[in-house]
Write a protein that holds these residues in place. Structure first.
Motif, PDB file in Angstrom:
ATOM      1  N   GLN A  45       0.816  -1.221   0.000  1.00  0.00           N
ATOM      2  CA  GLN A  45       0.000   0.000   0.000  1.00  0.00           C
ATOM      3  C   GLN A  45       0.848   1.268   0.000  1.00  0.00           C
ATOM      4  N   ILE A  46       1.995   1.198  -0.679  1.00  0.00           N
ATOM      5  CA  ILE A  46       2.853   2.384  -0.852  1.00  0.00           C
ATOM      6  C   ILE A  46       3.213   2.511  -2.329  1.00  0.00           C
ATOM      7  N   ALA A  47       2.267   2.178  -3.195  1.00  0.00           N
ATOM      8  CA  ALA A  47       2.518   2.209  -4.634  1.00  0.00           C
ATOM      9  C   ALA A  47       2.672   3.654  -5.116  1.00  0.00           C
ATOM     10  N   PRO A  48       3.350   3.848  -6.233  1.00  0.00           N
ATOM     11  CA  PRO A  48       3.452   5.204  -6.797  1.00  0.00           C
ATOM     12  C   PRO A  48       2.069   5.738  -7.139  1.00  0.00           C
ATOM     13  N   ASP A  49       1.908   7.057  -7.022  1.00  0.00           N
ATOM     14  CA  ASP A  49       0.588   7.654  -7.244  1.00  0.00           C
ATOM     15  C   ASP A  49       0.659   8.902  -8.117  1.00  0.00           C
ATOM     16  N   ALA A  50       1.780   9.099  -8.831  1.00  0.00           N
ATOM     17  CA  ALA A  50       1.945  10.301  -9.646  1.00  0.00           C
ATOM     18  C   ALA A  50       1.640  10.058 -11.123  1.00  0.00           C
ATOM     19  N   GLY A  51       1.062   8.912 -11.462  1.00  0.00           N
ATOM     20  CA  GLY A  51       0.792   8.583 -12.858  1.00  0.00           C
ATOM     21  C   GLY A  51       1.904   7.735 -13.445  1.00  0.00           C
ATOM     22  N   TRP A  52       1.558   6.931 -14.438  1.00  0.00           N
ATOM     23  CA  TRP A  52       2.573   6.024 -15.009  1.00  0.00           C
ATOM     24  C   TRP A  52       3.654   6.787 -15.761  1.00  0.00           C
ATOM     25  N   PHE A  53       3.475   8.090 -15.977  1.00  0.00           N
ATOM     26  CA  PHE A  53       4.440   8.947 -16.665  1.00  0.00           C
ATOM     27  C   PHE A  53       5.294   9.712 -15.667  1.00  0.00           C
ATOM     28  N   MET A  54       4.940   9.708 -14.375  1.00  0.00           N
ATOM     29  CA  MET A  54       5.752  10.240 -13.268  1.00  0.00           C
ATOM     30  C   MET A  54       6.201  11.684 -13.499  1.00  0.00           C
ATOM     31  N   TYR A  55       5.309  12.527 -13.955  1.00  0.00           N
ATOM     32  CA  TYR A  55       5.684  13.925 -14.213  1.00  0.00           C
ATOM     33  C   TYR A  55       6.215  14.595 -12.942  1.00  0.00           C
ATOM     34  N   THR A  56       7.291  15.335 -13.103  1.00  0.00           N
ATOM     35  CA  THR A  56       7.769  16.205 -12.036  1.00  0.00           C
ATOM     36  C   THR A  56       7.024  17.534 -12.141  1.00  0.00           C
ATOM     37  N   PRO A  57       6.804  18.241 -11.035  1.00  0.00           N
ATOM     38  CA  PRO A  57       7.242  17.960  -9.661  1.00  0.00           C
ATOM     39  C   PRO A  57       6.304  17.046  -8.863  1.00  0.00           C
ATOM     40  N   LEU A  58       5.221  16.520  -9.497  1.00  0.00           N
ATOM     41  CA  LEU A  58       4.311  15.646  -8.754  1.00  0.00           C
ATOM     42  C   LEU A  58       5.031  14.433  -8.179  1.00  0.00           C
ATOM     43  N   SER A  59       6.052  13.947  -8.878  1.00  0.00           N
ATOM     44  CA  SER A  59       6.769  12.756  -8.429  1.00  0.00           C
ATOM     45  C   SER A  59       7.986  13.099  -7.571  1.00  0.00           C
ATOM     46  N   SER A  60       8.210  14.373  -7.276  1.00  0.00           N
ATOM     47  CA  SER A  60       9.359  14.767  -6.467  1.00  0.00           C
ATOM     48  C   SER A  60       9.110  14.425  -5.001  1.00  0.00           C
ATOM     49  N   SER A  61      10.159  14.525  -4.199  1.00  0.00           N
ATOM     50  CA  SER A  61      10.031  14.188  -2.782  1.00  0.00           C
ATOM     51  C   SER A  61       9.114  15.153  -2.052  1.00  0.00           C
ATOM     52  N   THR A  62       8.920  16.354  -2.611  1.00  0.00           N
ATOM     53  CA  THR A  62       8.033  17.326  -1.967  1.00  0.00           C
ATOM     54  C   THR A  62       6.578  16.890  -2.047  1.00  0.00           C
ATOM     55  N   TYR A  63       6.142  16.462  -3.237  1.00  0.00           N
ATOM     56  CA  TYR A  63       4.734  16.119  -3.464  1.00  0.00           C
ATOM     57  C   TYR A  63       4.472  14.610  -3.405  1.00  0.00           C
ATOM     58  N   SER A  64       5.507  13.794  -3.469  1.00  0.00           N
ATOM     59  CA  SER A  64       5.374  12.342  -3.292  1.00  0.00           C
ATOM     60  C   SER A  64       6.438  11.906  -2.292  1.00  0.00           C
ATOM     61  N   PRO A  65       6.235  12.230  -1.011  1.00  0.00           N
ATOM     62  CA  PRO A  65       7.313  12.024  -0.037  1.00  0.00           C
ATOM     63  C   PRO A  65       7.579  10.569   0.314  1.00  0.00           C
ATOM     64  N   GLY A  66       6.653   9.691   0.098  1.00  0.00           N
ATOM     65  CA  GLY A  66       6.857   8.289   0.449  1.00  0.00           C
ATOM     66  C   GLY A  66       7.754   7.577  -0.553  1.00  0.00           C
TER      67      GLY A  66
END
Length: 838
Positions: A140-161
């Motif tokens: 239950q800690i799967a990525p949640d920024a989309g399969w394309f992992m756009y930054t900054p959504l996938s950065s440590s700020t917005y995806s800290p886990g």
């Protein structure tokens, strides 16, 4: 009398099966045979497909009615991210690669792929990488920024886990598998075809796979680089995509779509290859426009690399770029149309047999043409702006990818099932599966075009009832479940046919390609003797070919010195040039992949000392792997009765290993060029790009390092030149000298890196420079290690005048290392100095 004649043949077949077969029981995990590895890819890909399908059904359940809270927003983000990730990275590419691995040697008339252990390594990297990614969902800690992992959504700020880290490390692990398969398939197709199989006699499917493999080699490295940079930003704080440090989040989009758009055609081309293979069989006539289709394949491969920006029309790029990429996006319809018209012309001029595989081909033609039409619509910038990030784009993508890949893939499954099992599938169950899938698919995604045109955004977990999308989403969700039932029926049919299917006759579809000259079910060695080919349609023009192959009337009918031997052929003419001896079953691929998995898991849990130790473990297994090559007793010791004409490949200067090295360096070079692209992009486009007033790298030590590297390359080239001239008197001394110079180069580069006042955590300028220096260090150190091994092997006797193969393979690596060093010096040091500071 007949029994007496068959006894020698039976003994010969048993000997071939013993040498080429897998170990029994659990030891079969060490298998490297292409048939076994290909089937493992297919079965594993099917398992991941089912997981991705379940995730899709959860999404459709949530969206079936407005204002539902069956799935919360956080879990919904994880589910749609994992659905796209599984389908794109763990199903589509691996399954098509697995089909290619299974089929290509049989189609080109050989016994295995040219680097069997590389195939096995690719499978285990795929398996372990996929399990790492899927474990994030279980935890239950799967990525949640989309399969394309756009930054900054996938950065440590917005995806800290750790979710994004699972994606970045797992996908990079899986990409190793894809690139290894690409190298394997390119070299195998070009250098191990049956005697006489010139390029113009090669099955059309092989052209498609050759294009696909080359596109993987040039298309996947940008994503690998982007994943490494983003993981460095998340884990180490280096700035590449952070605007405040001089980075730019749009750099991620460029690197991702430099991979992402070619990937669409990487998925489409093998599927189109299945269509081009099956249509002539069921039309019972040769393919219309063979040469035109080959040209269309090549053109499509080139154009696909110039389309990545059409995924970024709404980010604010210049008008001229918008016009260029819009036109390029429409131009790709031309090679696609050539293929479609060729297929239709073949069907029109033949006598079509509407067997079960042909039904899926017709479904493909309908769905893919519809998807192509909406693709041309999306290439128009004003329309793209209106429907960008709506369900219209989701529907288009599924029409192109599912219609362009899954329909032909199922057709191929049904077509080649008798080859694997020796039995025929059920026509009744197969047709039920098709109509359920076809109807459910169109019900699901045709309606999504309408919801998109009505303004429904993608990636939303719910919507208000007042929007008026409810009834369309409900019907779309019902269609999704109908499609799922169709998938279940197809899987049931395939599973049951192994037990209850009618026994297949030889060549049950009256096909023209060479794989149907093998036994059914296929043997471990494919061909009892390697055939001579004089036509593009051997099974139509030489109907007795299976009998003459089984009787041993062609090449290499006997096992020599317990080796796995195949022919190496000329890349253009297909004429036999050498005998290639292949490695047998080995645990090294699994061990190497397992240690790489330890590296990834250690990085995920931030156990960096363990990750470093595991890196040394990877180096150990890789060096052990390379040690068992060439003339090593495990591979092929020198014998007085070795064949002379054609010779063994380890006794020549131009074996397949040289080709493998060059193709691998092409992938490596693409990663390096992607790094250069990132450097120049940030320099010219990043809004807050900044650089130190004085260059942070000491100039004279860097030049000295380059001079030492140049001398090392010159000495190594001198050693290889002496071998080519017929003497090995000073070979060992020259190799030790080259290794010593390489070590000095490496140490001087370490000194440059340690003393440079770089701040990669503050400036993107310094972060890119640091990555460049580590890249040069890695290659300089690896070239030195390779040369030390060569010097040791000369002393032992594995490399000599009569065994000149290995130094010729290592030489391109030295040349590449030298080239990227001076190119880096020019791009990262001299050019900024000449420009007056970056």
């Amino acid at each position: 009398m007949t029994e007496h004649r068959n006894q020698p043949d039976q003994a010969r077949h048993e000997e071939l099966e013993r040498v080429w077969g897998n170990e029994p029981g659990w030891r079969s995990a060490s298998a490297v045979n292409h048939t076994t590895v290909g089937l493992r890819f297919l079965i594993t890909g099917l398992a991941f497909f089912l997981v991705g399908g379940v995730l899709a059904m959860l999404v459709r359940t949530q969206l079936a009615l407005p204002e539902q809270d069956i799935i919360g927003p956080d879990l919904y983000n994880q589910i749609f991210t994992m659905h796209g990730t599984v389908m794109m990275f763990l199903f589509a590419i691996p399954v098509l690669e697995g089909a290619a691995m299974y089929l290509i040697p049989k189609m080109i008339g050989t016994r295995d792929l040219v680097f069997p252990r590389l195939s096995a390594l690719g499978y285990y990297c795929y398996l372990f990488g996929g399990l790492i990614i899927m474990s994030s969902l279980v935890l239950q800690i799967a990525p949640d920024a989309g399969w394309f992992m756009y930054t900054p959504l996938s950065s440590s700020t917005y995806s800290p886990g750790p979710g994004s880290d699972f994606w970045l490390l797992g996908i990079t692990f899986v990409e190793i598998s894809a690139i290894s398969a690409g190298v394997e398939l390119v070299v195998s197709i070009l250098r191990t075809r049956a005697n006489g199989m010139a390029l113009n006699k090669m099955p059309i499917f092989c052209w498609y796979i050759l294009a696909m493999a080359l596109m993987i080699i040039f298309g996947f490295p940008p994503l690998i680089l982007g994943s490494i940079l983003l993981e460095l930003e998340r884990a180490a704080g280096w700035v590449f995509f952070e605007v405040a440090g001089g980075g730019d989040p749009l750099l991620w989009q460029h690197l991702f779509w430099l991979f992402g758009h070619p990937e669409v055609y990487i998925i489409f081309l093998p599927a189109a290859g299945i269509v081009s293979t099956l249509i002539p069989v069921f039309a019972q006539r040769p393919l219309v426009g063979y040469r035109w289709i080959v040209l269309a394949i090549i053109v499509m491969g080139f154009i696909s690399f110039g389309l990545w920006v059409h995924h970024m029309f709404t980010v604010g790029i210049p008008q001229l770029a918008l016009a260029f990429f819009s036109v390029a996006s429409m131009l790709v319809a031309i090679p696609t149309a050539i293929q479609i018209f060729s297929w239709l012309a073949t069907l029109w001029s033949g006598k079509v047999l509407f067997r079960l595989p042909m039904l899926w081909i017709l479904g493909f033609l309908i769905v893919f043409v519809c998807g192509g039409l909406t693709g041309v619509m999306l290439a128009l910038v004003p329309f793209n702006w209106q429907v960008h990030d709506t369900h219209f784009v989701v529907a288009h993508m599924h029409y192109v990818l599912v219609g362009g890949m899954l329909f032909p893939l199922v057709a191929g499954f049904y077509y080649w099932l008798p080859h694997i099992s020796g039995r025929m599938p059920s026509d009744t169950l197969g047709r039920w599966g098709f109509w359920l899938f076809f109807g459910g698919f169109n019900m699901t995604f045709l309606l999504m075009h309408l919801t998109g045109l009505l303004g429904m955004p993608r990636r939303v977990y719910t919507y208000d009832a007042e929007m008026g999308w409810g009834w369309l989403n409900l019907l779309s969700s019902v269609g999704g479940f109908v499609m799922a039932i169709g998938v279940a029926v197809v899987i049931l049919d395939i599973a049951l046919h192994f037990r209850f299917g009618r026994k297949a006759e030889r060549n049950p579809w009256n096909a023209d390609t060479l794989e149907w000259a093998t036994p059914m079910p296929v043997s471990a060695y494919n061909f009892a003797s390697l055939p001579d080919i004089t036509t593009r349609h051997p099974m139509w023009d030489q109907p007795d070919l299976p009998d003459t192959i089984a009787a041993g009337k062609h090449g290499l009918p006997e096992v020599l010195n317990q080796r796995r031997d195949i022919f190496g052929s000329d890349a253009i003419t297909g004429k036999v040039r050498e005998i290639v001896h292949l490695p047998t079953n080995s645990w090294l691929p699994m061990q190497t992949a397992a240690v790489i998995a330890v590296v990834c898991i250690s990085l995920l849990v931030k156990a960096y000392p363990l990750a470093l130790a595991a890196c040394f473990g990877v180096l150990f297994f890789a060096l052990r792997w390379s040690w068992h090559n060439g003339a090593h007793p495990v591979a092929s010791p020198w014998r007085d009765d070795d064949p002379v004409d054609p010779p063994l490949h380890s006794r020549t200067f131009d074996g397949p290993g040289l080709w493998g090295m060059v193709i691998s360096l092409m992938a490596n070079g693409t990663l390096y060029v992607s790094l250069l692209f990132g450097w120049f992009y940030l320099w010219t486009a990043a809004p807050q790009w900044a650089a130190p007033e004085e260059g942070p790298i000491a100039l004279l030590p860097l030049i000295a390092s380059g001079v030492l590297l140049s001398l090392a390359v010159l000495v190594f080239r001198r050693a290889v030149s002496q071998l080519r001239q017929g003497t090995d008197a000073r070979l060992q001394n020259l190799l030790w000298l080259a290794a010593g110079l390489g070590l000095l180069h490496f140490l001087s580069l370490v000194w440059v890196l340690v003393t440079a006042p770089l701040t990669p955590g503050e400036l993107a300028h310094d972060a890119v420079l640091t990555v460049m220096l580590y890249y040069l260090l890695f290659h300089g150190g690896l070239a030195t290690i390779f040369t030390v091994l060569q010097a040791v092997r000369v002393r032992i006797g594995y490399v000599a005048l009569r065994l000149p193969y290995e130094p010729v393979v290592v030489q391109p690596f030295w040349m590449y290392t030298l080239g990227v060093f001076w190119m880096s010096f020019a791009a990262f040091v001299l050019l900024p100095m000449a420009w007056g500071g970056v």
